[in-house]
Every structure is written in C-alpha cells, then in structure tokens.
Design a protein around this motif. Structure first.
Motif, PDB file in Angstrom:
ATOM      1  N   LEU A 111      36.268   0.002  -8.850  1.00  0.00           N
ATOM      2  CA  LEU A 111      38.039   0.502  -9.820  1.00  0.00           C
ATOM      3  C   LEU A 111      37.363   0.651 -11.274  1.00  0.00           C
ATOM      4  N   PRO A 112      36.657  -0.524 -11.645  1.00  0.00           N
ATOM      5  CA  PRO A 112      36.530  -0.030 -12.671  1.00  0.00           C
ATOM      6  C   PRO A 112      35.639   0.892 -13.789  1.00  0.00           C
ATOM      7  N   PHE A 113      34.950   1.367 -11.872  1.00  0.00           N
ATOM      8  CA  PHE A 113      33.845   2.538 -12.715  1.00  0.00           C
ATOM      9  C   PHE A 113      35.089   3.883 -13.088  1.00  0.00           C
ATOM     10  N   TRP A 114      35.733   4.204 -11.641  1.00  0.00           N
ATOM     11  CA  TRP A 114      36.195   4.955 -11.777  1.00  0.00           C
ATOM     12  C   TRP A 114      37.515   5.161 -12.800  1.00  0.00           C
ATOM     13  N   SER A 115      38.474   3.697 -13.863  1.00  0.00           N
ATOM     14  CA  SER A 115      38.840   3.592 -15.047  1.00  0.00           C
ATOM     15  C   SER A 115      37.878   4.493 -16.177  1.00  0.00           C
ATOM     16  N   ASP A 116      37.258   3.262 -16.293  1.00  0.00           N
ATOM     17  CA  ASP A 116      35.786   4.221 -17.448  1.00  0.00           C
ATOM     18  C   ASP A 116      35.630   5.740 -16.620  1.00  0.00           C
ATOM     19  N   VAL A 117      35.164   6.833 -15.745  1.00  0.00           N
ATOM     20  CA  VAL A 117      35.312   7.735 -15.615  1.00  0.00           C
ATOM     21  C   VAL A 117      36.422   8.354 -16.337  1.00  0.00           C
ATOM     22  N   ALA A 118      37.611   8.035 -16.232  1.00  0.00           N
ATOM     23  CA  ALA A 118      38.955   8.498 -16.163  1.00  0.00           C
ATOM     24  C   ALA A 118      39.203   8.789 -18.236  1.00  0.00           C
ATOM     25  N   THR A 119      38.713   7.746 -18.640  1.00  0.00           N
ATOM     26  CA  THR A 119      38.836   7.229 -20.478  1.00  0.00           C
ATOM     27  C   THR A 119      37.609   7.548 -20.665  1.00  0.00           C
TER      28      THR A 119
END
Length: 421
Positions: free
Chosen positions: A176-184
C-alpha cells in the motif's frame, strides 16, 4: 538533497531577488529543501493572487492567502476540480478519474459511498485496535540507538491503518505505501524524468490486486471497508469494470490515507525538537495532545496545494482570471498567513483555534478522513508519552522531492526511556 535543476539549498535563488513577473514557486526542489517559506511570504505581501506565465507545469495562478483560498475552495461552480487536483498535467496524458477531481453531482455520489468507512461510529470501534497496533510498534523500537523514524513508525503505523480501512490482507500491507509513492511520483508534481513505464507497471499491479479483492467482497455480505462499500453500492459497483476509474479512486483513497498521517507523524517529532520549549509543555501537560495534533497538521501541511480550473471569467483579489486558467490554492501558504494566524511560523502546541487550518481543505472536497488522521496522531502521542521521556532528532530530515506531497524519507532519532522510580 535534490540533484536536479536547482540542486542543493545553496543553488536555490533568494525569492526576494527574483522578478515578480516570472516568479515560479512550482519547482519541487524548493519544497525538498524546505525553502518555500520565503517564496510564499513574498507572494502574500506583494502578489497574493499571482500569475506565472510560464513554468514546467505551464501557466498558473497562485492563491496564497487564507481567505482567498477559502473563497476558491468553497466555489466549485466557478473553480472546477476537473480534470486533476495537482498543479501539472501528466506528460503521457494518463489521468485516471477520481472523485476528488470531479464536481457535483458525480463527486457527491461517489464520496458518499466511501464515507461510512471513516464515519465517527466506525472510528470509535477502531480506537482500541489502533492503540494495540501503536503499542506493538513502539514496544518493538530500539531504545538508545539511532534509527529512521519514518520507516519504523510513520510508514508502519499508517500502513496498518490503511490495511484496516481497506480490509487488505495484512501480510501484503507494505504494497500500500509503495503504491502510494508510485501514484505520487510523476512530472505533474515536479519530478522530472519519472520512468512512466515503471510507474504504469506497478499501477497495473495495484489494479489487478484490488480487482481480485473487489470480486471477493462483492460475493460476500457488505462490510464497512472501502472496497466492500464501493462493491455493494448501486452507484459504484460497476467501477470494477472500468480499470482506469478504479485505479483513480484507489490512488485517491490510498494516497489520502497514507500521506497526510504519515508525514504529520514525522513532522510532529521534528517540530517538537525544533521547538524544545513546546516539548517541555507537552511532557508537563499531556492533555495538550489533541490541540497539538491540530497544530502539527497545520505546521506540516502534508499536501502543499490543490488545483482548480476557472469555468468562467472571474475576479479574485483584484486580478482578472480567464475561463480555462489553472488556479492553485497553496494550503502551505494559507497556513502561514500572518493576517489570520498569529505568529504563524512558530509551532505552538497550546495555540488557540489550532483547528483553524487549511490542511484538510475546505468545502465539498474537505478531507473525509480527517478524523482518522487526528485519532492516529492523538493515540500515538499518548502512547509515546507513556513510554519515552523524549524522541530525540539526531539530524536533519531528508525530504521528498515534490511540490504536492510535503513529506519525509528519513528522520534519524534516538529514543530516551522514562526514568524508572
């Protein structure tokens, strides 16, 4: 520090020496080096509604004063959220729809479906679980030796909370935090040279994972996690058949649940060390924690800005804004507006009206998870004070390169235990 256009702090120009006609505060390196304060101070003083004719994100208006920001944020008819809430447009035209970047009525319909996951009744049921998880995290930390607070506390706690809100498989929660960082991570927030192929690969993995989760939830009785709520509502149940729309709303909910709290958890520790007299106040009177939480969120301002697009010719602060112009509300500036907030550059945990900040936005797009963020921070600090005399910051933080997320990658700390009787 950044090694891009402006590079280290020494290479960032003094904002008071720059020509106002071409003044550009969108450069991500300014924020990574924590030098935005003087840039926005000049705009508030000399051009509160300022037009930048040319930048890497195109032409845009900066709205930098508290009351002007509220005027824009509360007028969705004149200032539209579509098609995006960040200052730049993606170079690859990949812009998934999400309800924060929509106007009524579709915005209201989709937001209403997800809202029960963070309703007050749900939060009261979650409080004991959050406290257990906070306690487990804090009890696992090394005492008396340096470690990265961002990694071991800020990311871990918000990841566990996100997993709860999505009812996400706990063993996979670090996705989840990995995908959050990818998204931003994109050129739309000032990160030049993003590998878009790499970004799309991981965002597609995110959609595939959640599509499977969605199908499972749709076949089960409705619960109060985000995915179950969306999968069971007549207004949103077909979203799974549109992967781009699904991805957009996943990005919104993941980033919204991750960045605000994660970076306020890090910021709070840093600010209490920067203003040690405030740490003394806190230790002497733990009842200040709820008020301090609001002050942390104001002082950090986890998301620096939100963007709107003018739907008609209009006027703001004596400036004529044309239909189609990009209008950027700089929350990070409004939260330091000296005319509204007394001694705004000082971190003060007993500040009167501490909740009078712009970090959660204003109007129909006000952050729906604001109470979750406040509760996590409150519980964290209650448990920190029970265990430790001090969380000592041992070096300057490493900040994220972005003009949107005001975040931290590293914050070195040492824990000092409470003296035993």
């Amino acid at each position: 520090m950044a090694d891009t256009e402006y590079g280290a702090a020494s290479a960032i120009p003094d904002p008071w020496t720059l020509p106002l006609e071409t003044f550009d505060v969108s450069k991500a390196e300014i924020f990574q080096n924590d030098m935005q304060g003087e840039y926005f101070r000049r705009l508030r003083q000399e051009a509160p509604v300022h037009y930048c004719p040319e930048s890497s994100v195109g032409a845009y208006w900066s709205v930098t004063k508290y009351h002007d920001i509220i005027a824009v944020d509360s007028n969705h008819k004149t200032f539209s959220s579509e098609p995006s809430i960040v200052i730049g447009d993606p170079s690859d035209n990949f812009q998934p729809p999400m309800f924060i970047a929509m106007d009524p009525p579709l915005h209201d319909i989709q937001r209403k479906v997800a809202q029960p996951a963070v309703a007050p009744t749900q939060l009261s049921e979650l409080e004991d679980l959050i406290r257990q998880r906070v306690s487990t995290i804090l009890d696992s930390l090394p005492v008396g030796e340096e470690f990265n607070w961002v990694d071991k506390v800020s990311i871990e706690l918000t990841t566990q909370m996100l997993a709860t809100l999505f009812d996400f498989p706990f063993e996979d929660r670090h996705k989840l935090p990995f995908w959050s960082d990818v998204a931003t991570t994109s050129d739309a927030v000032g990160i030049v040279g993003t590998d878009m192929e790499w970004r799309m690969k991981h965002l597609n993995e995110c959609v595939a994972y959640f599509t499977q989760l969605w199908r499972q939830r749709a076949a089960e009785p409705r619960k109060f996690d985000f995915i179950s709520l969306l999968a069971h509502s007549d207004d949103t149940k077909h979203m799974v058949d549109n992967p781009i729309e699904l991805l957009g709303n996943l990005m919104l909910l993941i980033v919204g649940g991750n960045d605000t709290t994660r970076n306020s958890i890090s910021g709070g520790v840093y600010f209490l060390n920067k203003f040690p007299e405030e740490y003394d106040k806190l230790r002497a009177d733990p009842s200040l924690i709820p008020n301090m939480v609001s002050e942390i969120i104001r002082y950090q301002t986890p998301l620096a800005h939100m963007r709107r697009v003018a739907t008609e010719d209009t006027e703001l602060g004596g400036q004529k804004i044309r239909k189609g112009d990009k209008v950027v509300m700089w929350y990070v500036s409004g939260n330091r507006d000296e005319e509204v907030i007394d001694d705004a550059d000082t971190f003060r945990i007993d500040r009167a009206n501490a909740r009078r900040h712009l970090s959660f936005g204003f109007g129909i797009h006000r952050c729906m998870g604001n109470r979750v963020a406040e509760m996590q921070l409150r519980i964290l600090w209650e448990e920190i004070l029970r265990r430790f005399d001090r969380v000592e910051v041992t070096g300057e933080p490493t900040r994220v390169l972005s003009n949107f997320v005001l975040g931290y990658e590293k914050l070195p700390v040492i824990l000092h235990p409470k003296a035993t009787a």
